[in-house]
Write a protein that holds these residues in place. Structure first.
Motif, short mmCIF file in Angstrom:
data_model
loop_
_atom_site.label_atom_id
_atom_site.label_comp_id
_atom_site.label_asym_id
_atom_site.label_seq_id
_atom_site.Cartn_x
_atom_site.Cartn_y
_atom_site.Cartn_z
N GLY A 1 35.07 -0.88 -0.57
CA GLY A 1 36.97 -0.10 -0.24
C GLY A 1 37.14 0.91 -2.07
O GLY A 1 38.14 1.22 -1.58
N ILE B 1 40.13 5.35 2.37
CA ILE B 1 38.48 4.00 1.82
C ILE B 1 38.72 2.94 1.44
O ILE B 1 38.11 1.67 1.82
CB ILE B 1 38.27 4.74 0.87
N GLU B 2 39.59 2.82 1.08
CA GLU B 2 40.58 1.27 0.61
C GLU B 2 40.40 0.87 1.21
O GLU B 2 40.29 -1.13 1.20
CB GLU B 2 41.76 1.84 -0.19
N GLU B 3 40.84 1.41 3.15
CA GLU B 3 40.90 -0.14 4.19
C GLU B 3 39.83 -0.49 4.83
O GLU B 3 40.16 -0.98 5.40
CB GLU B 3 42.35 1.20 5.29
N GLN B 4 39.19 0.01 4.04
CA GLN B 4 37.53 0.07 4.90
C GLN B 4 37.02 -1.55 3.97
O GLN B 4 35.95 -1.22 3.41
CB GLN B 4 36.49 1.28 4.77
N ASN B 5 37.35 -2.59 3.85
CA ASN B 5 36.60 -4.00 2.66
C ASN B 5 36.52 -4.65 3.47
O ASN B 5 36.72 -5.91 2.88
CB ASN B 5 37.86 -3.80 1.57
N THR C 1 32.67 -1.62 5.95
CA THR C 1 32.59 -1.63 4.44
C THR C 1 32.63 -0.19 3.77
O THR C 1 30.95 0.36 3.66
CB THR C 1 31.62 -2.79 3.44
N TRP C 2 32.95 0.92 3.14
CA TRP C 2 32.84 1.89 2.41
C TRP C 2 32.80 1.84 0.38
O TRP C 2 33.90 0.79 0.07
CB TRP C 2 33.61 2.82 2.73
#
Length: 137
Positions: free
Chosen positions: A63, A24-28, A33-34
């Motif tokens: 993220g 999730i942290e990678e999706q920023n 955008t998560w």
């Protein structure tokens, strides 16, 4: 294993997709955008420009865990229904502890020795750790 939902069985539920915090942290980014709200994972990428509070509000939480911010605002029932449409999965239970790191609790460690035995016993690692630190010589 057989997936009842894939076989068209009435009333069957789709399997839950789990994501680790590191994923999730990678999706920023603007492309992806998560956010996490109450251990549910949401892809808000397509909603960034439509968010009534502004895109930057979501980008600040990208993220990571947005639960506190989401709840503090007091989102409407409509907003919660919209969020449900963006849910892509759940935070993997292995990652739950990473959202709340263990830390000393000053209000517990400063108790006088006569009150140490009166601490309530709660079922959490944080409380157990706090009780152990209070009881330590």
């Amino acid at each position: 294993p057989i997936d009842p939902a894939a076989n068209g069985v009435a009333g069957a539920q789709e399997a839950v997709k789990y994501y680790r915090l590191s994923e999730i942290e990678e999706q920023n980014t603007f492309k992806s955008t998560w956010i996490i709200i109450n251990n549910n994972v949401y892809d808000v990428t397509k909603f960034l420009e439509e968010h009534p509070g502004g895109e930057e509000v979501l980008r600040e939480q990208a993220g990571g865990d947005a639960t506190e911010s989401f709840e503090d605002v007091g989102h409407s029932t409509d907003a919660r229904e919209m969020a449900a449409d963006m849910k892509i999965g759940e935070l993997h239970p292995v990652s739950w502890r990473k959202l709340e790191p263990l830390s000393p609790r000053p209000h517990l460690t400063s108790l006088p020795p006569t009150l140490k035995w009166r601490l309530p016993v709660l079922h959490s690692a944080t409380t157990l750790w706090s009780i152990m630190s209070v009881s330590a010589p």
